[in-house]
Design an enzyme around this catalytic site. Structure first.
Site, PDB file in Angstrom:
ATOM      1  N   HIS A  71     -23.050 -70.473  29.664  1.00  0.00           N
ATOM      2  CA  HIS A  71     -22.966 -69.424  30.677  1.00  0.00           C
ATOM      3  C   HIS A  71     -21.649 -68.687  30.528  1.00  0.00           C
ATOM      4  CE1 HIS A  71     -23.371 -68.200  35.214  1.00  0.00           C
ATOM      5  NE2 HIS A  71     -22.984 -67.212  34.455  1.00  0.00           N
ATOM      6  N   GLU A 113     -19.963 -61.613  30.455  1.00  0.00           N
ATOM      7  CA  GLU A 113     -18.932 -62.654  30.449  1.00  0.00           C
ATOM      8  C   GLU A 113     -17.625 -62.151  29.858  1.00  0.00           C
ATOM      9  OE1 GLU A 113     -19.096 -65.844  31.862  1.00  0.00           O
ATOM     10  OE2 GLU A 113     -20.811 -64.854  32.762  1.00  0.00           O
ATOM     11  N   HIS A 117     -14.860 -62.239  32.692  1.00  0.00           N
ATOM     12  CA  HIS A 117     -14.025 -63.428  32.522  1.00  0.00           C
ATOM     13  C   HIS A 117     -13.159 -63.384  31.253  1.00  0.00           C
ATOM     14  CE1 HIS A 117     -16.017 -65.421  35.874  1.00  0.00           C
ATOM     15  NE2 HIS A 117     -17.181 -65.094  35.347  1.00  0.00           N
TER      16      HIS A 117
END
Length: 219
Positions: A71, A113, A117
């Site tokens: 993930h 992502e 992040h």
């Protein structure tokens, strides 16, 4: 005279409120997400069959037989929370995208992502993807939780224990099991900046109901 005094008092109080507001805004500004400024990572492994129960049209749900998938690798603050969407946000190059697609199950997840992040890792895109690859390779999936052809049932603590057995370096407070309703959704493993197993910070904890939870079969 009394009227003039009241005006002075009101002005002083108003100035105090404005000063308080400016101070609060200043604190918030200092707390803005800055690339590379964080304490540890969370490696989030998603149980793909549970995701596919509600996202049947997603490309990872087209009969590829995924079990756990990456993930993300998320920078975190030890006192809780995380940085996100750090600047400068630079699009992935073709080479970075090709590397990312060896790790993430879909281009959409890769882009998300990296943007949310990865930009806060302070490593640059390729550095972040290499760190994700290293973190992913450091975690051994327990044999009991390899892709399954039928539903299995475990308690959340049992899933955490199986991961610790397969990965002896994970401390007791270094893993969290996440559920979506009665189903296993994710396993989150905490790592320091060198990608060694570590304890999780505030707010990273198991989120599942008591008793057994279902681990759906592969699609």
């Amino acid at each position: 005279m009394k009227h003039r005094l009241m005006i002075v008092v009101l002005l002083a109080l108003t100035s105090g409120f404005i000063g308080t507001g400016n101070a609060r805004e200043s604190r918030n500004a200092r707390a803005e997400s800055v690339a590379g400024v964080f304490d540890y990572y969370v490696l989030s492994l998603s149980w793909s069959p549970t995701f596919c129960l509600t996202h049947q049209n997603d490309t990872q749900c087209s009969g590829k037989g995924y079990g756990f998938v990456l993930h993300g690798l998320w920078p975190q603050y030890a006192k809780g929370g995380w940085p996100q969407s750090c600047g400068p946000r630079v699009p992935l190059t073709a080479a970075e995208r090709a590397k990312g697609l060896t790790l993430f199950p879909t281009p959409k997840l890769l882009e998300h992502e990296w943007s949310k992040h990865g930009t806060c890792s302070g490593l640059g895109a390729m550095g972040y993807l290499q760190a994700s690859d290293k973190a992913l390779g450091a975690v051994k999936i327990p044999p009991q939780l390899q892709p399954l052809n039928s539903s299995y049932y475990f308690e959340a603590e049992e899933i955490a224990r199986l991961f610790r057995q397969s990965n002896p370096g994970i401390p007791d407070k270094g893993i969290a099991v996440i559920c979506s309703g009665p189903q296993l959704s994710e396993v989150r493993v905490c790592m320091d900046k060198d990608l060694s197993f570590s304890a999780c910070g505030k707010g990273v904890r198991t989120q599942c109901r008591a008793g057994e939870i279902r681990v759906p079969p592969v699609r």
